[in-house]
Design a protein around this motif. Structure first.
Motif: not given
Lengths: 344, 163
Positions: B159-163
């Motif tokens: 998982r990654a979060v949009i900056k």
């Protein structure tokens, strides 16, 4: 020259908010691709498809009142100014439509209860040329506001006549997000995209909180400010006499040179109605000048330099300063004081 | 030369040519990446998490990246390593990488070296060294343990979060 109580409103010019970063710019393409290597995969391994999408437009605007207090006004005043700050916390350049409204009687704010409406309110955006509301502030909408930046906005209204001290009016400012991209022209209103995401298109998502007079996620935000009727203090300072050490003459007049003695006069006008509590007026001696002892005169009566019952002193209440304390002043009233100072 | 010997020779040559074409034209292991988001839906009165294609890609949104891989040949494949650069404008969510039967390591230097989180360090602007945070990771790598059998598939995700 100092004012007690402080009636100045701090004026913010282009203030950059840092409370919440707007984030990645709308329209940015985010792509992901994976490489798999294995013993039978060949030298470069296998590369996956590119999974990508564009960052959507997160709309978030914040309107805040600037100084946490009602603006003092007098009955019949035109150009009563309430100041707000509007911040773009979204991730795209936007225009903002601005609207002011009178709040209904009975509402409360800053310890006051609304009991009158102002009239003819206009909304103007600070141009950045001079601090405070002035004729250079002519824009009625916010144009091309970059993410994470702000504009000061003034709601300027007329105060009716026939009011008394403590009468109170609450006004609101609402900023509505519009499309950006066309400088000088307000953009079209934004409509939220509620359908399924199109990964190739920038869609609009409202992320604003509820303001004083609007709902969450409606593309707008609002805040309130107030006007309180009371006494207003206006100060004026002038040089009313110059004593030239070489003698004034017809050719050169009275020269302002080292050795000259100037008489300064400070006039304080309390207008409107109501009381200014514990008024204190003070004037520091200017640089390169020296106070002439025993030269304080208040309302025509000489006063001592000592801190005694005559409500004036030099250098005691504040160093190198003439301080005059008229106490509680009921408007309307004019009071003045003068003193002399020598140019070193 | 008799025809009966020529035909097997030709068949062998044809088969060899076909195998050669197979080895070059198609990857031994096919790999596919999808970007999704998780949403909560009500199913039969109960809240259920569902994965859907990226719905609202706004700053702060969490994206689940899933990579599936499949052994397309008729032999087991080994030494499988899957490398995923953390996408631009995104922050890897520490501890979110998953993959059955894999060892997971990360790079903080643009993919040159990989190590487990406890061994990763970065230099601060004033020259000191500090432990790396998930937000420092530039790449994620899953090293598959053993072989992937013919026709078998595997899946890894993070998982990654949009900056």
């Amino acid at each position: 020259m100092n004012l007690f109580p402080a009636l100045l409103v701090a004026i913010f010019l282009f203030w950059t908010g840092t409370s919440q970063a707007a984030g990645t710019t709308a329209g940015t393409l985010i792509s992901n691709s994976v490489i798999l290597q294995c013993d039978l995969c060949g030298p470069g391994g296998s590369t996956s498809n590119v999974a990508s999408f564009v960052v959507d437009n997160k709309v978030n605007v914040v309107v805040a009142e600037t100084d946490g207090a009602a603006t003092p006004v007098i009955a019949g005043q035109t150009t009563a100014v309430a100041a707000f700050i509007v911040t773009n916390q979204g991730n795209a350049v936007q225009d903002f439509a601005l609207a002011a409204a009178n709040i209904a009687s009975g509402a409360t704010l800053f310890g006051g209860i609304d009991n009158f409406d102002t009239s003819a309110c206009i909304v103007r955006v600070e141009s950045g040329l001079t601090a405070g509301f002035d004729p250079t502030d002519s824009a009625a909408f916010i144009d091309e506001l970059v993410p994470d930046s702000s504009r000061t906005v003034y709601v300027v209204c007329n105060v009716p006549t026939g009011l008394v001290a403590a009468d109170f009016a609450i006004v609101s400012l609402t900023a509505t997000t519009l499309q950006g991209g066309a400088p000088g022209v307000p953009g079209a209103p934004l409509v939220q995209d509620t359908g399924a995401d199109d990964p190739a298109a920038v869609q609009v998502v409202f992320a604003d909180a509820a303001g004083s007079d609007d709902a969450a996620r409606d593309g707008r935000h609002s805040a309130r400010d107030a006007f309180r009727v009371g006494a207003l203090l206006t100060l004026g300072k002038s040089v009313i006499n110059v004593q030239d050490p070489f003698g004034c003459n017809a050719a050169s007049g009275c020269r302002i040179v080292p050795g000259a003695i100037l008489t300064y006069r400070i006039e304080a006008v309390a207008s409107g109605s109501g009381t200014l509590d514990e008024l204190v007026l003070s004037d520091p001696i200017p640089a390169n000048m020296s106070y002439v002892p025993a030269s304080i005169v208040v309302d025509g009566t000489p006063r001592t330099d000592a801190a005694d019952a005559d409500q004036a002193d030099f250098g005691i209440t504040q160093p190198n300063t003439v301080t005059v304390s008229p106490g509680n002043v009921s408007a309307p009233l004019t009071t003045w004081f003068s003193f002399r100072a020598l140019i070193n | 030369m008799s025809h009966s010997r020529l035909i097997p020779a030709l068949c062998t040559a044809l088969l060899a040519a076909t195998l050669h074409l197979n080895a070059v034209a198609a990857d031994a292991v096919e790999v596919r990446s999808v970007a999704e988001q998780e949403i909560e839906v009500l199913e039969k009165g109960r809240k259920v998490i569902k994965r859907v294609p990226v719905d609202k890609a706004v700053p702060g949104a969490e994206i689940v990246y899933t990579t599936t891989f499949r052994n397309n040949i008729d032999k087991p494949v080994g030494n499988i390593a899957i490398t995923n650069p953390v996408p631009n404008d995104m922050v890897y969510q520490g501890g979110s990488a998953r993959g059955a039967n894999t060892t997971i390591t990360y790079s903080v230097d643009g993919g040159k070296q990989y190590a487990t989180p406890d061994k990763l360090t970065v230099k601060t602007p004033d020259g000191k060294v500090r432990p790396a945070l998930a937000s420092d990771y530039t790449h994620i790598r899953w090293t598959y343990k053993g072989d992937l059998g013919a026709g078998k598939s595997g899946e890894v995700s993070f998982r990654a979060v949009i900056k």
